[in-house]
Design a protein around this motif. Structure first.
Motif, mmCIF file in Angstrom:
data_model
loop_
_atom_site.group_PDB
_atom_site.id
_atom_site.type_symbol
_atom_site.label_atom_id
_atom_site.label_comp_id
_atom_site.label_asym_id
_atom_site.label_seq_id
_atom_site.Cartn_x
_atom_site.Cartn_y
_atom_site.Cartn_z
ATOM 1 N N ALA A 23 109.052 54.274 25.951
ATOM 2 C CA ALA A 23 107.852 53.648 25.355
ATOM 3 C C ALA A 23 108.955 51.998 24.630
ATOM 4 N N ASN A 24 110.316 52.090 24.526
ATOM 5 C CA ASN A 24 111.304 51.133 24.535
ATOM 6 C C ASN A 24 110.769 50.281 25.047
ATOM 7 N N VAL A 25 110.909 50.301 25.761
ATOM 8 C CA VAL A 25 110.306 49.494 28.382
ATOM 9 C C VAL A 25 108.938 48.542 27.053
ATOM 10 N N VAL A 26 108.237 49.786 27.340
ATOM 11 C CA VAL A 26 106.977 49.183 27.385
ATOM 12 C C VAL A 26 106.850 47.953 25.170
ATOM 13 N N ALA A 27 107.384 48.573 24.652
ATOM 14 C CA ALA A 27 107.130 47.682 23.252
ATOM 15 C C ALA A 27 107.857 46.502 23.650
ATOM 16 N N ASN A 28 109.218 46.493 24.066
ATOM 17 C CA ASN A 28 109.281 45.060 24.304
ATOM 18 C C ASN A 28 108.507 44.613 25.107
ATOM 19 N N ALA A 29 108.096 44.847 26.540
ATOM 20 C CA ALA A 29 106.792 43.996 26.825
ATOM 21 C C ALA A 29 106.132 43.449 26.739
ATOM 22 N N LYS A 89 110.318 53.289 19.125
ATOM 23 C CA LYS A 89 109.827 53.559 17.516
ATOM 24 C C LYS A 89 109.111 53.296 16.815
ATOM 25 N N GLU A 90 108.952 51.834 17.193
ATOM 26 C CA GLU A 90 107.985 51.262 15.914
ATOM 27 C C GLU A 90 106.838 50.561 16.727
ATOM 28 N N LEU A 91 106.268 50.853 18.286
ATOM 29 C CA LEU A 91 105.219 50.724 19.077
ATOM 30 C C LEU A 91 105.120 52.598 18.582
ATOM 31 N N VAL A 92 105.635 53.249 18.699
ATOM 32 C CA VAL A 92 105.379 55.122 18.633
ATOM 33 C C VAL A 92 104.403 55.138 17.522
ATOM 34 N N LYS A 93 105.199 54.781 16.004
ATOM 35 C CA LYS A 93 105.228 56.038 14.662
ATOM 36 C C LYS A 93 105.536 54.758 14.091
#
Length: 697
Positions: A45-51, A98-102
Motif C-alpha cells: 500500500a505504501n508503494v502504491v500510494a507514493n506512485a 495508511k492514508e490510501l487504505v483508510k
C-alpha cells in the motif's frame, strides 16, 4: 483535441499507469488483490500510494479524497492536501499507504436509519482496489467503501461488492458441475443507459419547483409535445451537440466508456449509453456520469434534469440496466450460442434467473422504488410496477418444448428481406425488442428497464446478484448430490420452467389487460413505493440477504427506514414548494388578470351603450370559480402537511403522504393548470411548459 485513444483514461490511475510506475512485485501483488480479493499488505500500500501521489502531482493535483457513495444517492468526499510540514517552515508532498487504505470522515450527518446515534460521529472509508483512482476537479479521488464505527455499511458500494462475491461463489459451483475448471471468478457486468433533459438555465432559475424538487409541480400542456414523434433520434441541436461533445471528452478522460448519444422521445430529452463493464465500476462510472452531466450543462448555460418525471404529460426519464454474468476467461454465461436448445449450461442459468425473478419479484420492485419513479412507472412510457420477463419467441418455444418433453428443432437463422436488391442482406435477430417489459432478454443479457434516471444502479444490481446467487445455490445443492447428473439436470430445468413460467410475458406490458392477466397469474402489483418497501424487511428478504452476507439484519432495517424517510421528505418538500409558488406567484397572476377583466367590464358598463360584456363576464365567472377552488385546495394542502407532523412511525407517515398529501397536491395542480391555460402570458409569473421544453435551440 487529443486523439481519443490518448485522451481515454488520461485522468485514471489505471492498469497501464500502474504497470509503468510500480515495481513488478508490487504490481503483481496489487493485481492479485484486485482480481482475487486478497488482503493488501501495508508495504504494498505504501508503494502504491507514493506512485499514485507522484502521478497526480505531475498533473497539478494538490489534494486527495476518499470518494464514497453514502445513502443520500449522490457521492461524498472530504479533500485533504498532500502537504506535510518539514519543521523548517517548508512542506513536502507525502501520501502514505495508511492514508490510501483508510479514511475517517465524520459519519454523523449521513443517513443511517438508526444504525448509530447522531453523537456517534466516527465513520471509516476503506479503499476499493477493484475500482481505479481518478482525478476529478483537480483532486485525486480514491473510490472507497463507507462504514460506521461498528462496521455497519453506510453506503451503496459495500453491499454491492458483497453481492458480487455471493454471485461469484455460487456461480462457480454451477460452472464446476459442467466441468469448467478454467474460470476462477464470475462477475456481473452492467451497462446503464442514462436518460436526461436539458433546459436553458435562465428559465430554470424562474421555476422554484425545478430548483427545489427537480420536477415541475404544475404546468399546462403545451400545444405541441411529443405527439409528432419528431424528436426521437432527430437532428441534435447545436448547443446540445456542443454539450454532448464536451461531456464525452470529460467522461473519456475518466475512463468512462461513453458510446451512444441521441435525442430521446420527449422534447429536450436525450440519452447517453456506455459500453458494459464490471458492476461496481459501472456503478462508480454512472455516478460520475450524472455529476458531469450537471457540471458540463452549467458551463453551457443549461441545466441537466435527472428527475424521473420533470414534466407531466410527456415521457419521463429512466435508466436501463443491461445486466449479464461473465467469467474472468471472457465467457458470457447468458450467451445462448448458436443452438440454445442444446446448451444445457445456458438453459440452467436462464431458468435460474427466471426462478429468481419469480421468487423475489417484490425485491426487484423495491430496487426501483422512489417517490419520483411512482410518477413514471406504468404511464405508457415505462414498464408497469409488475415484474415480468420477456424472452422472445425462440427461447419461449424452447422452454415450452422442454416443459412438455417435446423435441425442439433449432431454427436456421433468417435473413432480412427488405424488398430492394440494393439494400444489404443481413442476418435477422432471433427475437424482437420488447420496450414495454421491465426485464427483457436482449440476445446475451437482460435489460432491467424500471429504474428511474437519477437512481444509483447499485440497488438493483445488489438485488439481481443476490437473488440469482440464491437460486444458483439451490440448484448446486441439488446437482452436487446427484448420482445421475444429466437426468437430474433435465428434471431440474423442466420443473423450474413449470413452476415459474408465470413470470414470462412476451406481450404489451402497457395494456390494461396485462394488469388483469398478471393478477390472474398471482404476480405482485406493488403500485407505489409505500406499497413496495415493506417487502424489503420481510422474513424472506432478511433470510436471503443475511444468508449470503450481503446485508446484516440491522443494515436491512436501516435502509428500510432511510427509504421511507426519503419518500415522505421528498413529498413534503414538493408540497411546501407548491404552496410557496402559489402564494408568491400564482395568486398574484390570478388577481392581476382578474383586476384587468373587472376594469374592462366596468369601463364598458360606464359607457351606457349596447356593448357586449359577455366575454368579460364569462371570463370573470370562470376565473372567480377557479380562484375559489384554488383558495380551498391550498388550505386543504396546508392543513394536510401540518397534520403529517402528528405521525412518528416512518411507514405510517409515508402512507399518510401517499394517501392524503399527494391527492391534495394533484387537486391543487389541476386548478393551477387550468388557470394557466386561461391567463395571458404577460400575467403568468412562471415559465410555461412550452418555454421550458423549447428553451435550448
Amino acid at each position: 483535441m487529443k486523439r481519443l485513444p490518448e485522451m481515454f483514461g488520461s485522468n485514471v490511475f489505471n492498469d497501464e499507469v500502474m504497470r509503468e510506475r510500480l515495481p513488478k512485485d508490487i504490481y503483481k501483488a496489487l493485481k492479485k488483490t484486485m482480481e482475487k480479493g486478497t488482503h493488501l499488505e501495508v508495504d504494498v500500500a505504501n508503494v502504491v500510494a507514493n506512485a499514485m501521489k507522484d502521478w497526480a502531482v505531475e498533473k497539478g493535483v494538490t489534494h486527495y479524497t476518499h470518494w464514497f457513495q453514502p445513502m443520500t444517492g449522490v457521492t461524498a468526499q472530504k479533500n485533504e492536501s498532500f502537504i506535510t510540514p518539514t519543521g523548517n517552515g517548508k512542506v513536502i508532498m507525502e501520501f502514505a499507504g495508511k492514508e490510501l487504505v483508510k479514511g475517517e470522515p465524520d459519519a454523523s450527518s449521513f443517513p443511517s436509519g438508526g444504525l448509530r446515534a447522531t453523537f456517534e460521529a466516527r465513520g471509516y472509508t476503506a479503499w476499493d482496489p477493484s475500482s481505479y483512482a481518478f482525478i476529478k476537479d483537480n483532486v485525486l479521488c480514491i473510490p472507497t467503501a463507507f462504514c460506521s464505527y461498528s462496521g455497519d455499511a453506510l453506503d451503496k458500494k459495500t453491499p454491492l461488492l458483497r453481492s458480487m462475491e455471493a454471485l461469484n461463489k455460487q456461480a462457480l459451483r454451477i460452472l464446476r458441475l459442467f466441468g469448467n475448471e478454467d474460470a476462477k471468478r464470475v462477475i456481473s457486468t452492467v451497462g446503464p443507459e442514462q436518460e436526461y433533459f436539458l433546459i436553458d438555465k435562465s428559465v430554470y432559475e424562474k421555476r422554484p419547483d425545478l430548483i427545489y424538487t427537480g420536477r415541475t409541480l404544475f404546468g399546462a400542456k403545451p400545444p405541441k409535445g411529443q405527439e409528432m414523434e419528431d424528436h426521437y433520434f432527430g437532428k441534435i441541436k447545436p448547443r446540445v451537440a456542443a454539450y454532448m461533445q464536451e461531456l464525452d471528452e470529460e467522461l473519456w478522460k475518466l475512463g468512462v466508456l461513453a458510446k451512444t448519444k441521441h435525442n430521446e422521445v420527449a422534447p429536450a430529452q436525450h440519452e447517453l449509453a456506455p459500453i458494459f463493464t464490471t458492476a461496481n465500476i459501472a456503478a462508480d462510472h454512472n455516478q460520475l456520469t450524472m455529476e458531469l452531466m450537471k457540471n458540463v450543462a452549467s458551463r453551457h448555460d443549461m441545466v441537466c434534469l435527472l428527475h424521473e418525471k420533470p414534466f407531466a404529460g410527456i415521457n419521463g426519464s429512466g435508466k436501463h440496466i443491461n445486466w449479464s454474468i461473465s467469467t474472468d476467461t471472457g465467457i458470457n454465461l447468458l450467451d445462448p450460442g448458436i443452438t440454445p436448445s442444446q446448451n444445457a449450461q445456458f438453459l440452467l442459468i436462464l431458468v435460474a434467473v427466471i426462478k429468481a425473478l419469480d421468487d423475489y419479484q417484490e425485491l426487484l420492485r423495491v430496487s426501483a422504488a422512489s417517490a419520483g419513479n411512482d410518477h413514471r412507472l406504468g404511464a405508457s412510457e415505462a414498464p408497469p410496477a409488475i415484474i415480468s420477463i420477456f424472452l422472445g419467441e425462440e427461447l419461449t418455444a424452447i422452454l415450452d418444448a422442454i416443459e412438455t418433453g417435446k423435441c425442439y428443432q433449432d431454427k436456421e437463422k433468417d435473413f432480412m428481406e427488405i424488398g430492394a436488391s440494393v439494400l444489404p442482406h443481413f442476418q435477422k435477430d432471433s427475437t424482437d425488442r420488447n420496450r414495454t417489459s421491465p426485464f427483457a432478454f436482449t440476445g446475451n443479457r437482460f435489460e432491467f428497464r424500471m429504474l428511474g434516471s437519477n437512481f444509483s444502479i447499485s440497488g438493483p444490481n445488489i438485488v439481481l446478484n443476490t437473488i440469482v446467487a440464491e437460486i444458483f445455490s439451490q440448484f448446486a445443492d441439488v446437482l452436487e448430490k446427484s448420482n445421475d447428473f444429466q437426468e437430474d439436470l433435465n428434471k431440474l430445468i423442466q420443473s423450474t420452467i413449470k413452476n415459474h413460467k408465470r413470470i414470462i410475458f412476451n406481450g404489451n406490458g402497457y395494456e390494461d389487460e396485462w394488469t388483469k392477466e398478471a393478477e390472474r397469474r398471482g404476480l405482485a402489483n406493488l403500485k407505489t413505493t409505500v406499497d413496495a418497501l415493506p417487502s424489503f424487511v420481510s422474513d424472506k428478504s432478511i433470510e436471503l440477504f443475511t444468508k449470503h452476507h450481503v446485508f446484516t439484519e440491522s443494515e436491512i432495517h436501516s435502509r428500510y427506514e432511510i427509504l421511507l424517510e426519503n419518500y415522505y421528505k421528498t413529498v413534503q418538500i414538493e408540497a411546501l414548494t407548491l404552496i410557496d409558488m402559489i402564494k408568491k406567484g400564482v395568486i398574484d397572476s390570478v388577481l392581476s388578470f382578474q383586476g384587468e377583466l373587472v376594469d374592462v367590464w366596468t369601463k364598458k358598463k360606464s359607457l351606457d351603450l349596447e356593448v357586449s360584456k359577455d366575454m368579460e363576464e364569462k371570463m370573470i365567472s370562470s376565473i372567480s370559480s377557479l380562484s375559489s377552488k384554488l383558495s380551498q385546495y391550498l388550505e386543504d394542502l396546508e392543513k394536510s402537511v401540518q397534520n403529517a407532523k402528528s405521525y412518528s412511525d416512518a411507514l405510517e407517515t409515508a402512507e399518510y403522504f401517499k394517501d392524503v398529501v399527494i391527492p391534495n397536491m394533484i387537486k391543487l395542480r389541476d386548478v393551477v393548470d387550468e388557470l394557466e391555460s386561461l391567463i395571458p402570458s404577460k400575467y403568468w409569473n412562471y415559465p410555461t411548459y412550452g418555454e421550458l421544453l423549447n428553451s435550448v435551440q
